[in-house]
Design an enzyme around this catalytic site. Structure first.
Site, short mmCIF file in Angstrom:
data_model
loop_
_atom_site.label_atom_id
_atom_site.label_comp_id
_atom_site.label_asym_id
_atom_site.label_seq_id
_atom_site.Cartn_x
_atom_site.Cartn_y
_atom_site.Cartn_z
N ASP A 113 54.08 7.38 50.56
CA ASP A 113 53.85 8.53 51.43
C ASP A 113 52.65 9.36 50.99
O ASP A 113 52.17 9.27 49.87
CB ASP A 113 55.08 9.44 51.42
CG ASP A 113 55.19 10.23 50.10
OD1 ASP A 113 55.11 9.62 49.03
OD2 ASP A 113 55.32 11.47 50.15
N ARG B 138 55.19 6.52 55.41
CA ARG B 138 55.99 5.50 54.72
C ARG B 138 56.26 4.30 55.62
O ARG B 138 56.44 3.17 55.14
CB ARG B 138 57.34 6.07 54.27
CG ARG B 138 57.24 7.10 53.15
CD ARG B 138 58.64 7.39 52.63
NE ARG B 138 58.72 8.61 51.84
CZ ARG B 138 58.45 8.69 50.54
NH1 ARG B 138 58.06 7.63 49.88
NH2 ARG B 138 58.57 9.83 49.90
N LYS C 299 61.83 7.22 46.65
CA LYS C 299 62.12 6.72 47.98
C LYS C 299 61.29 5.50 48.31
O LYS C 299 61.63 4.71 49.18
CB LYS C 299 61.78 7.81 49.02
CG LYS C 299 62.60 9.06 48.91
CD LYS C 299 62.10 10.07 49.96
CE LYS C 299 62.78 11.40 49.74
NZ LYS C 299 62.17 12.44 50.61
N PHE D 58 44.26 6.43 46.03
CA PHE D 58 45.57 6.82 46.56
C PHE D 58 45.84 6.05 47.85
O PHE D 58 45.04 6.08 48.78
CB PHE D 58 45.59 8.33 46.82
CG PHE D 58 46.97 8.83 47.15
CD1 PHE D 58 47.89 9.08 46.15
CD2 PHE D 58 47.33 9.04 48.48
CE1 PHE D 58 49.17 9.53 46.46
CE2 PHE D 58 48.61 9.50 48.79
CZ PHE D 58 49.53 9.74 47.77
N LYS E 182 48.20 -0.66 39.84
CA LYS E 182 46.82 -0.23 39.62
C LYS E 182 46.49 -0.55 38.17
O LYS E 182 46.80 0.23 37.28
CB LYS E 182 46.68 1.27 39.88
CG LYS E 182 46.94 1.67 41.32
CD LYS E 182 46.76 3.16 41.48
CE LYS E 182 47.06 3.61 42.88
NZ LYS E 182 47.04 5.08 43.01
N ASP F 43 51.64 2.82 38.62
CA ASP F 43 50.35 3.44 38.35
C ASP F 43 50.16 3.49 36.84
O ASP F 43 49.68 2.54 36.23
CB ASP F 43 50.34 4.83 39.00
CG ASP F 43 48.97 5.49 38.97
OD1 ASP F 43 48.10 4.98 38.27
OD2 ASP F 43 48.78 6.52 39.63
N GLU G 171 60.23 -1.88 42.64
CA GLU G 171 59.39 -0.69 42.64
C GLU G 171 58.24 -0.88 43.63
O GLU G 171 57.74 -1.99 43.80
CB GLU G 171 58.88 -0.46 41.20
CG GLU G 171 57.95 0.71 41.00
CD GLU G 171 58.55 2.08 41.27
OE1 GLU G 171 58.99 2.29 42.40
OE2 GLU G 171 58.54 2.93 40.36
N ASP G 172 57.82 0.21 44.25
CA ASP G 172 56.72 0.12 45.22
C ASP G 172 55.38 -0.05 44.51
O ASP G 172 54.65 -1.00 44.75
CB ASP G 172 56.71 1.35 46.14
CG ASP G 172 56.82 2.67 45.36
OD1 ASP G 172 56.77 2.66 44.10
OD2 ASP G 172 56.97 3.73 46.00
P1 5GP Z 1 53.58 6.03 37.31
O1 5GP Z 1 54.68 6.61 36.49
O2 5GP Z 1 53.52 4.52 37.26
O3 5GP Z 1 52.24 6.65 37.00
O4 5GP Z 1 53.85 6.51 38.80
C1 5GP Z 1 54.44 5.69 39.74
C2 5GP Z 1 54.83 6.49 40.96
O5 5GP Z 1 53.74 7.34 41.38
C3 5GP Z 1 55.11 5.56 42.14
O6 5GP Z 1 56.46 5.17 42.18
C4 5GP Z 1 54.70 6.42 43.31
O7 5GP Z 1 55.78 7.23 43.69
C5 5GP Z 1 53.59 7.30 42.78
N1 5GP Z 1 52.26 6.75 43.11
C6 5GP Z 1 51.37 6.19 42.25
N2 5GP Z 1 50.26 5.79 42.89
C7 5GP Z 1 50.44 6.12 44.19
C8 5GP Z 1 49.62 5.96 45.38
O8 5GP Z 1 48.49 5.45 45.39
N3 5GP Z 1 50.17 6.42 46.55
C9 5GP Z 1 51.39 7.00 46.61
N4 5GP Z 1 51.80 7.39 47.81
N5 5GP Z 1 52.18 7.16 45.53
C10 5GP Z 1 51.71 6.72 44.33
#
Ligand code: 5GP
Length: 191
Positions: free
Chosen positions: A170, A176, A54, A163, A142, A114, A110-111
């Site tokens: 969220d 959000r 989302k 975080f 990150k 990570d 993408e938001d």
């Molecule tokens: P990845 O597969 O890159 O480790 O995870 C990415 C997803 O993890 C993002 O699309 C998001 O939904 C969630 N995510 C990663 N870091 C954060 C954060 O600091 N805050 C929030 N709310 N979601 C995060």
């Protein structure tokens, strides 16, 4: 303007925020720059923006309104297997695209990236459908955590390894709609 908020600190949820990591002004300025780059890059093409639900719905809506090239929209929803704080890289598609992307110029929005595992899976999946081009726009990343080498074409901000919430992100489905990105006060997690 009736009811307009003049400062980000006026937001009713601001009391829960410890630190503002990226301000609303910084986000909007960066999005305008990115939109100018996209306008140039896709000058003679139709671009299909694919938002990852989302979290990406806010950045996608704001970015799109700075674009002048013809744009279409589609969305995917994914969930990654693993614990709440650690993604495993195995991704389940909860909602697939409505459109066929074969031969299309696709820009995934993408938001936050990570570990990068979610997006890595998504890219492999989308590439197999034969798009004419496939690029990524990520508002946040990150860098310490990135475990895979992702070709992120358009990038907003690097945030520390903490975080963050707001601007689409969220905590337990809340925050959000904050217009900026920030960290939560520890008391919020305790309540
Ligand atoms: P990845 O597969 O890159 O480790 O995870 C990415 C997803 O993890 C993002 O699309 C998001 O939904 C969630 N995510 C990663 N870091 C954060 C954060 O600091 N805050 C929030 N709310 N979601 C995060």
């Amino acid at each position: 303007m009736v009811g307009a908020r003049t400062a980000q600190t006026d937001h009713p949820l601001h009391d829960d925020i410890d630190n503002v990591v990226v301000s609303s002004e910084q986000i909007q300025e960066r999005l305008q720059d990115i939109a100018a780059e996209i306008d140039l890059q896709y000058a003679d093409r139709n671009v299909l923006l694919v938002g990852v639900l989302k979290g990406a719905f806010i950045v996608m809506a704001d970015l799109a309104r700075y674009l002048t090239v013809p744009v279409e929209f589609d969305f995917m929803a994914v969930s990654s297997y693993g614990s709440a704080t650690q993604t495993s890289g195995v991704v389940r598609i909860l909602k697939d695209l409505d459109l066929d992307i074969a031969g299309r110029h696709v820009l995934v929005v993408e938001d936050i990236v990570d570990s990068g595992l979610t997006l890595n899976y998504l890219l492999r999946n989308l590439r197999a459908r034969g798009p004419a081009s496939l690029e990524i726009m990520a508002l946040l990343s990150k860098p310490d955590q990135i475990r895979v080498d992702l070709p992120i074409r358009y990038h907003g901000f690097q945030v520390p390894n903490v975080f963050v919430v707001g601007y689409g992100l969220d905590y337990a489905e809340r925050y959000r709609h904050l217009p900026y990105v920030g960290t939560l006060k520890p008391s919020v997690y305790r309540d």
